[in-house]
Design a protein around this motif. Structure first.
Motif, short mmCIF file in Angstrom:
data_model
loop_
_atom_site.label_atom_id
_atom_site.label_comp_id
_atom_site.label_asym_id
_atom_site.label_seq_id
_atom_site.Cartn_x
_atom_site.Cartn_y
_atom_site.Cartn_z
N ASP A 178 7.13 -40.84 76.78
CA ASP A 178 7.59 -40.31 78.05
C ASP A 178 6.43 -39.56 78.71
OD1 ASP A 178 8.84 -39.01 80.07
OD2 ASP A 178 10.51 -38.27 78.86
N ARG B 68 6.47 -37.47 80.90
CA ARG B 68 6.79 -36.05 81.11
C ARG B 68 6.44 -35.24 79.87
NH1 ARG B 68 12.61 -37.33 83.40
NH2 ARG B 68 12.42 -38.45 81.45
N VAL B 69 6.56 -35.90 78.69
CA VAL B 69 6.20 -35.20 77.47
C VAL B 69 4.69 -34.93 77.46
CG1 VAL B 69 6.06 -35.45 74.97
CG2 VAL B 69 8.14 -36.11 76.17
N ALA C 33 4.10 -32.20 79.78
CA ALA C 33 4.49 -30.94 79.15
C ALA C 33 3.33 -30.40 78.31
CB ALA C 33 5.73 -31.14 78.28
N LEU D 78 1.32 -26.96 78.79
CA LEU D 78 1.23 -25.95 77.75
C LEU D 78 -0.21 -25.84 77.27
CD1 LEU D 78 4.55 -26.93 76.02
CD2 LEU D 78 4.08 -24.77 77.17
N TYR D 79 -1.14 -25.91 78.20
CA TYR D 79 -2.56 -25.58 77.98
C TYR D 79 -3.32 -26.60 77.14
CZ TYR D 79 -0.05 -21.37 79.20
OH TYR D 79 0.79 -20.51 79.81
N LEU E 165 2.92 -39.86 68.64
CA LEU E 165 4.07 -40.63 69.12
C LEU E 165 3.80 -42.12 69.08
CD1 LEU E 165 5.43 -38.47 72.06
CD2 LEU E 165 6.43 -38.82 69.81
N LEU F 256 3.69 -37.62 61.13
CA LEU F 256 3.74 -37.45 62.58
C LEU F 256 3.76 -35.97 62.92
CD1 LEU F 256 6.33 -40.14 63.67
CD2 LEU F 256 3.93 -40.37 63.09
N GLU F 257 4.54 -35.23 62.12
CA GLU F 257 4.70 -33.82 62.39
C GLU F 257 3.37 -33.10 62.19
OE1 GLU F 257 7.88 -31.00 60.47
OE2 GLU F 257 8.66 -32.37 61.97
N PHE G 119 10.96 -28.90 82.10
CA PHE G 119 11.09 -30.20 82.73
C PHE G 119 12.54 -30.65 82.81
CE2 PHE G 119 6.76 -29.99 81.48
CZ PHE G 119 6.07 -30.81 82.35
N SER H 84 15.31 -32.93 81.97
CA SER H 84 15.55 -33.53 80.66
C SER H 84 14.53 -33.05 79.63
CB SER H 84 15.61 -35.06 80.73
OG SER H 84 14.37 -35.60 81.05
N ALA I 269 11.69 -32.83 78.23
CA ALA I 269 10.39 -33.31 77.75
C ALA I 269 9.92 -32.55 76.50
CB ALA I 269 9.33 -33.21 78.86
N LEU I 270 10.84 -32.34 75.57
CA LEU I 270 10.44 -31.73 74.29
C LEU I 270 9.60 -32.73 73.50
CD1 LEU I 270 13.82 -30.07 73.27
CD2 LEU I 270 11.83 -29.00 74.36
N PHE I 271 8.75 -32.23 72.62
CA PHE I 271 7.95 -33.14 71.78
C PHE I 271 8.85 -33.66 70.67
CE2 PHE I 271 4.84 -29.85 73.27
CZ PHE I 271 4.31 -30.63 74.28
N PRO I 272 9.20 -34.93 70.71
CA PRO I 272 10.23 -35.43 69.80
C PRO I 272 9.78 -35.42 68.34
CG PRO I 272 9.30 -37.23 71.09
CD PRO I 272 8.74 -35.97 71.64
N HIS I 273 8.44 -35.42 68.12
CA HIS I 273 7.94 -35.53 66.75
C HIS I 273 7.71 -34.16 66.13
CE1 HIS I 273 4.64 -35.11 69.49
NE2 HIS I 273 3.78 -34.90 68.52
N MET I 274 8.09 -33.10 66.83
CA MET I 274 7.84 -31.77 66.28
C MET I 274 9.14 -31.01 66.10
SD MET I 274 4.67 -30.44 68.53
CE MET I 274 3.45 -31.58 69.14
N SER I 275 9.11 -30.06 65.18
CA SER I 275 10.27 -29.20 64.96
C SER I 275 10.40 -28.24 66.13
CB SER I 275 10.08 -28.42 63.67
OG SER I 275 9.01 -27.52 63.83
N ASP J 217 7.55 -25.82 66.06
CA ASP J 217 6.28 -26.37 66.53
C ASP J 217 6.29 -26.59 68.04
OD1 ASP J 217 5.17 -26.32 64.04
OD2 ASP J 217 5.77 -28.37 63.54
N PHE K 210 3.64 -24.61 70.49
CA PHE K 210 2.59 -25.52 71.00
C PHE K 210 1.59 -24.81 71.93
CE2 PHE K 210 0.72 -28.81 73.59
CZ PHE K 210 0.51 -29.85 72.70
N GLY K 211 2.14 -24.13 72.92
CA GLY K 211 1.27 -23.50 73.91
C GLY K 211 0.41 -22.40 73.29
N ARG L 78 14.66 -31.00 64.42
CA ARG L 78 13.99 -31.82 65.43
C ARG L 78 14.81 -31.76 66.71
NH1 ARG L 78 10.53 -35.98 64.00
NH2 ARG L 78 9.25 -35.31 62.26
N GLU M 18 18.05 -33.47 66.86
CA GLU M 18 19.17 -32.96 66.06
C GLU M 18 19.89 -31.81 66.76
OE1 GLU M 18 16.89 -33.97 61.86
OE2 GLU M 18 16.83 -31.96 62.69
N ARG N 11 9.96 -22.63 74.90
CA ARG N 11 8.63 -23.20 74.79
C ARG N 11 7.74 -22.77 75.97
NH1 ARG N 11 7.83 -29.66 75.01
NH2 ARG N 11 8.42 -29.27 77.17
#
Lengths: 287, 405, 382
Positions: free
Chosen positions: A178, A180-181, A184, A188-189, A203, A282-283, C104, C106, C108-114, C117, C121-122, C153, C156, C169
């Protein structure tokens, strides 16, 4: 009655595919397994003797070919990633509305018969050809330097021929990222590199993972590139199996070698999946 | 372009079908049961058995013919002429690219006695042909319907060791395996197989990947006539060949591509087939029958036993042996015709033709590659006929060389 | 940061003149080339957002509100004009170097991170040390009520929880301003209303300037300190929610904000406190708020549906007209009447279902509508 129908429907849906698999995959596989434990020849016939030595003999005699095939497979797969990722990335993120055109252009060579492409390769890479000829006449290369009929040519050929199998899954994975991700991340810098390293790359790893499986397996068992572009020292296990089957009619040996190859490939893929195919990777890549 | 067609198109198509064949063979394999019955010892027949096979069979007015690419004019002129003469329709397919692949493809249906969809096929003499004879896959020929073969075929092609009495096969075209070399790079006369083993040509020598072709030259190199060789000779020949490979004299073991390689100078001298060199029409590349000897191989016409139209196939075979019919084909194919009288017709055609065509035909009629001299013919040897016991043994000796083992 | 230059001094009628505005857009225009034509997504916008303000950009889709916000965030560069953040010219500075963060649409969270995380991030990008990161993320998750879900995640979590992660975030970085792009659009009505309250609470708690993009006028009215109503790339009206609701500056604003009844008539008399309009069998009086209008001028005036009273008798004061009930819709807390005035305008009237259990009027019945003149507003007489 209606409920019974409902319960059966999903099974009916997998029936055609399932049957196809059973008839064209499972049955030949079981049969091949059985043949791999036979002894005999075409004239006298083959007997089921549970001759496990077909396997150990195969490894004894052709161990070096197995090692070479896995090694070539590994190099070619890594080279495929190195070539495919930037291309897929560019098409997915930079090609704008010409995406499908670029994708098509990338796949276009593969609409042409493999043999024609390889002959083109041979024209280009021949010892005194358009590439090597000038380099030699400028003394940038030794006179008897050659690319054709070498391991380098085989690995290059493998890389080239299986490139689409790497490009497509990576492209699909990147396409699904995405935007937008990614924004984002910038927000976030994260700079360009950090956004790629922490977000886009992790991803798209499932695509790379799929690409590796789709490339490594056929590359390792390929025999065409080695026979067309390789020399005496570049025989791969696929060539051996082909010769054993077609030329020597040694069905048992050919089957045993095929199964050994399959086992090695499965082992390799499982090891790879365990090491890299998990959520944690991935994490970790995202941190 | 036509001149280049045969070799080039063989090269183009040779690999493509292999993948398809693999699938077909695996499925066919799976169709049999838990052991694969042997089928040896079916090659010897009595005349009564031959008569029994043909009894009651008549022509049906059509036939299916499997051949190699480049073995028929692009406009199928000879086939059209045949249909006009006899009324028999021919469905012609260029489906054979390599003897071993073709054998792999047809082996399972022939073993099961099922039609392979062809009534006539052309396969090189050698291991696969011997196997098909041995395994009883071929129909015995009714020579009463092949008068032209008896009348016009050169003596050299009659009653060969691999098929005594031409019981199952008669030649379509044949060729010589010798040495081709590029005079731009090789500054001496090449006349000996020993020169293929000369270290000064390190990395510049091409050998053939086919185990029989390769074995033959190894045997010549140690001074043995391949046709009369023993397993002991094979071992010494293999040693010699392995030495040649390990000292890196051999650049590559070729299936088909050697002719481009020698033309471009990737290899300087190589084992070669006469027709490829003739078709190349490159003045730098010369072909010689080495003094130790060369081999004569023959692409053979044969009828699969389950064929539906064997009588029509015989009609075609007989028709092709008429020198007037054979000439146009030989003018296109450029290999050696088993019908020497054809040469008169080629000369007659040359006399009628003008310009480039005339030059081409004259070159053809006078070429030792197409109409070899008596001296060359005398130096030619035949392939060793391998018995069912010998064949695996022979393969085990020579195939590892090509595989780099 | 890149070069800075002070923002031009502008007169600021409402804010404290001493304070530097959190965000300022000066003459900002954004044009695109599409199919050979120049399309103006945003045309010549000037606006100022004060420190700590809850500021909304409201308008229908395609009005330029998102483009405006993206220019503030740094995802788009203005074709003309300048963007100032706390007095600093940030035009051309990329998003990752601007001290604003965005929530954002919807999420736009990072789907691969908890969750952890995601929120960290920032801070990690800015090199905040581990202990500090842990502390600040923990505190922020507490504010958005997600303590204990650090390891989950995004997939979840429920929609509302994802929304709060997105908020955390962005806020954890303590940005100078938080930009929210339709953040509640994906939530269902109940959750949306709960989150509106929640957002307002969080904003008060952290004291950060919020710029809120929405097409939902109810949301904008509920939460904002000030609203810029946008249409076709320009600002139609910039004012407090009450002013926008009650004194729409244009027909567009009147129509877009709430349900509005638009009545057109000609002035028959001008008095000290307003104008009188002859309207069918009735009459309408509307204040002019000092604007000059002459007899014979056409005016458009609006009356909010809840301000109108339905009765059976002809009233003798204020504004009134006769009408016919065309439709009656029961809405639970209120009933909505769609009526046609004698002059032919369609008018909506809301009546609270406070005491009267029965409908006041039935479909097809003739009624009298009346309202206080001060509850009507002639467009363009601010």
């Amino acid at each position: 009655m209606r409920r019974l129908k409902g319960a059966v429907a999903p099974y009916l849906l997998i029936l055609p595919g399932g049957l196809w698999l059973v008839v064209f995959f499972a049955v030949p596989l079981v049969y091949m397994a059985s043949v791999s434990l036979m002894t005999g020849n075409l004239i006298d016939g083959f007997e089921q003797t549970w001759h496990w030595r077909n396997y150990t003999d195969g490894l004894d005699v052709y161990g070096d070919k197995f090692v070479r095939s896995l090694w070539y497979g590994l190099i070619a797969t890594v080279a495929c990633i190195a070539l495919a990722y930037p291309a897929a990335y560019w098409i997915a993120f930079r090609a704008g509305r010409h995406k499908s055109t670029w994708l098509f252009m990338l796949l276009l060579p593969f609409f042409v018969s493999f043999v024609l492409r390889t002959i083109a390769w041979k024209l280009v890479l021949t010892d005194q050809g358009p590439v090597l000829g000038p380099l030699k006449s400028w003394h940038l290369l030794p006179k008897d330097f050659h690319v054709l009929d070498s391991g380098f040519a085989v690995v290059s050929g493998l890389t080239y021929n299986f490139l689409p199998f790497m490009v497509l899954p990576i492209y699909v994975a990147l396409e699904r990222v995405d935007h937008r991700v990614v924004e984002a991340a910038y927000d976030l810098y994260a700079g360009r590199f950090a956004a790629f390293r922490r977000v886009v790359l992790p991803l798209s790893l499932p695509g790379v993972f799929a690409g590796v499986i789709m490339t490594f397996v056929p590359v390792t068992s390929d025999y065409v590139n080695a026979s067309v572009l390789g020399g005496p020292d570049n025989t791969m296990i696929g060539n051996v199996i082909q010769t054993e089957y077609f030329t020597n009619s040694e069905y048992a040996t050919a089957s045993a070698l095929s199964f050994t190859l399959m086992a090695l490939l499965l082992l390799g893929i499982f090891a790879y999946a365990r090491a890299l195919g998990t959520k944690d990777v991935l994490e970790a890549a995202g941190r | 372009m036509d001149r280049y067609d045969p070799a080039l198109r063989r090269g183009l198509t040779s690999r493509r079908n292999v993948l398809r064949l693999m699938g077909a063979s695996a499925a066919a394999l799976a169709a049999s049961a838990c052991s694969i019955p042997g089928q040896g010892g079916r090659g010897d027949l009595t005349q009564a058995q031959i008569d029994a096979f043909w009894k009651g069979r008549t022509g049906k007015g059509s036939l299916n013919w499997a051949n190699w690419p480049g073995y028929m004019q692009d406009d199928h002129a000879s086939i059209k002429a045949f249909t006009k003469d006899t009324g028999v329709e021919v469905n012609y397919k260029e489906v054979i690219q390599e003897a071993s692949d073709w054998f792999g493809k047809v082996q399972a249906p022939l073993a099961a006695g099922q039609s392979i969809g062809f009534d006539l096929m052309v396969v090189t003499n050698g291991i696969q042909t011997s196997k098909m004879i041995e395994l009883g896959y071929l129909a015995p020929l009714d020579h009463s319907r092949l008068p032209n073969f008896d009348k016009y075929a050169a003596a050299k092609y009659k009653d060969p060791a691999f098929d005594p009495g031409n019981t199952y096969t008669i030649p379509y075209e044949s060729g010589i395996t010798g040495i081709a070399y590029n005079t731009k790079y090789v500054k001496e006369e090449i006349d000996s197989i020993a020169q293929l083993f000369d270290p000064k040509y390190k990395g510049k020598v091409g050998m053939m990947g086919d185990s029989q072709e390769l074995g033959n030259f190894g045997l010549f190199a140690i001074g043995v006539d391949p046709e009369k060789s023993t397993p002991k000779d094979w071992a010494s020949a293999a040693r010699k060949l392995r030495e040649q490979r390990d000292s890196r004299i051999v650049r590559k073991y070729y299936d088909q591509g050697y002719i481009d390689a020698v033309a471009k100078g990737d290899v300087w001298l190589t084992m070669a087939w006469s027709g490829d060199v003739y078709s190349l029409a490159n003045d730098d590349v010369k072909f010689v029958v080495p003094k130790e000897g060369g081999t004569l191989w023959t692409d053979l016409m044969m009828i699969p036993k389950p064929a539906g139209n064997p009588v029509d196939a015989l009609t075609l075979m007989n028709w092709l042996y008429e020198p007037a019919h054979n000439a146009p084909l030989t003018e296109f194919i450029n290999y050696i015709t088993p019908v020497p009288a054809t040469r008169q017709y080629v000369l007659a055609d040359a006399a009628k033709a003008t310009g480039d065509d005339k030059a081409d035909l004259e070159r053809l009629a006078s070429s030792p590659l197409v109409f070899p001299s008596e001296a060359d013919m005398a130096r030619l040897r035949n392939f060793r006929v391998l018995s069912q016991q010998e064949e695996p043994q022979y393969q085990k000796v020579f195939t590892p060389i090509v595989q780099g083992s | 940061m890149t070069e800075t230059s002070p923002a031009p001094v502008r007169d600021d009628p409402e804010g404290t003149p001493a304070a530097v505005p959190a965000i300022e857009l000066a003459g900002v225009r954004k044009s695109f080339q599409a199919y050979g034509e120049t399309v103006h997504a945003v045309r010549d916008i000037d606006l100022t957002v004060h420190e700590g303000e809850f500021f909304s950009l409201l308008g229908p889709s395609g009005c330029g509100k998102t483009t405006t916000m993206r220019m503030i965030a740094g995802f788009e560069d203005p074709t003309e004009g300048a963007v100032y953040l706390h007095g600093e010219d940030v035009t051309g500075v990329p998003a990752n170097k601007r001290d604003v963060n965005m929530v954002f649409q919807s999420y736009a969270l990072f789907p691969h991170m908890s969750v952890f995380d995601n929120v960290a991030f920032g801070l990690r990008r800015r090199g905040v040390d581990k202990a500090e990161t842990r502390k600040r993320v923990g505190a922020m998750l507490e504010i958005v009520d997600l303590t204990g879900r650090e390891k989950r995640r995004p997939s979840e979590l429920s929609g509302g929880q994802q929304q709060r992660v997105a908020l955390a975030r962005a806020l954890v970085n303590r940005p100078r301003a938080l930009l929210l792009d339709e953040p509640l659009g994906a939530l269902d009505l109940k959750l949306r209303q709960a989150m509106q309250v929640e957002l307002k609470r969080i904003q008060r708690e952290v004291g950060i300037t919020f710029v809120y993009v929405t097409h939902d006028q109810g949301e904008a009215l509920t939460m904002s300190d000030r609203i810029a109503v946008m249409n076709d790339g320009g600002i139609e009206q910039l004012d407090t929610p009450r002013a926008i609701y009650e004194r729409p500056a244009s027909r567009f604003v009147a129509g877009f904000i709430g349900t509005s009844n638009l009545i057109t008539g000609q002035i028959t008399a001008v008095g000290g406190d307003g104008a009188e309009i002859g309207y069918g069998e009735g009459r309408i009086v509307v204040p002019l708020n000092g604007a000059s209008r002459a007899v014979g001028d056409t005016v458009e005036l609006t009356v909010r549906p809840e301000k109108i009273v339905i009765g059976g008798e002809r009233p003798d004061r204020g504004s009134y007209t006769s009408a016919t009930v065309a439709e009656v819709v029961y809405l639970g807390t209120s009933t909505s009447y769609l009526v046609t005035t004698a002059a032919g305008d369609d008018v909506t009237v809301f009546v609270q279902n406070a005491t009267n259990a029965d409908d006041i009027a039935e479909r097809g019945s003739r009624v009298w509508l009346s309202w206080e003149p001060r509850h009507s507003y002639a467009i363009g007489t601010a």
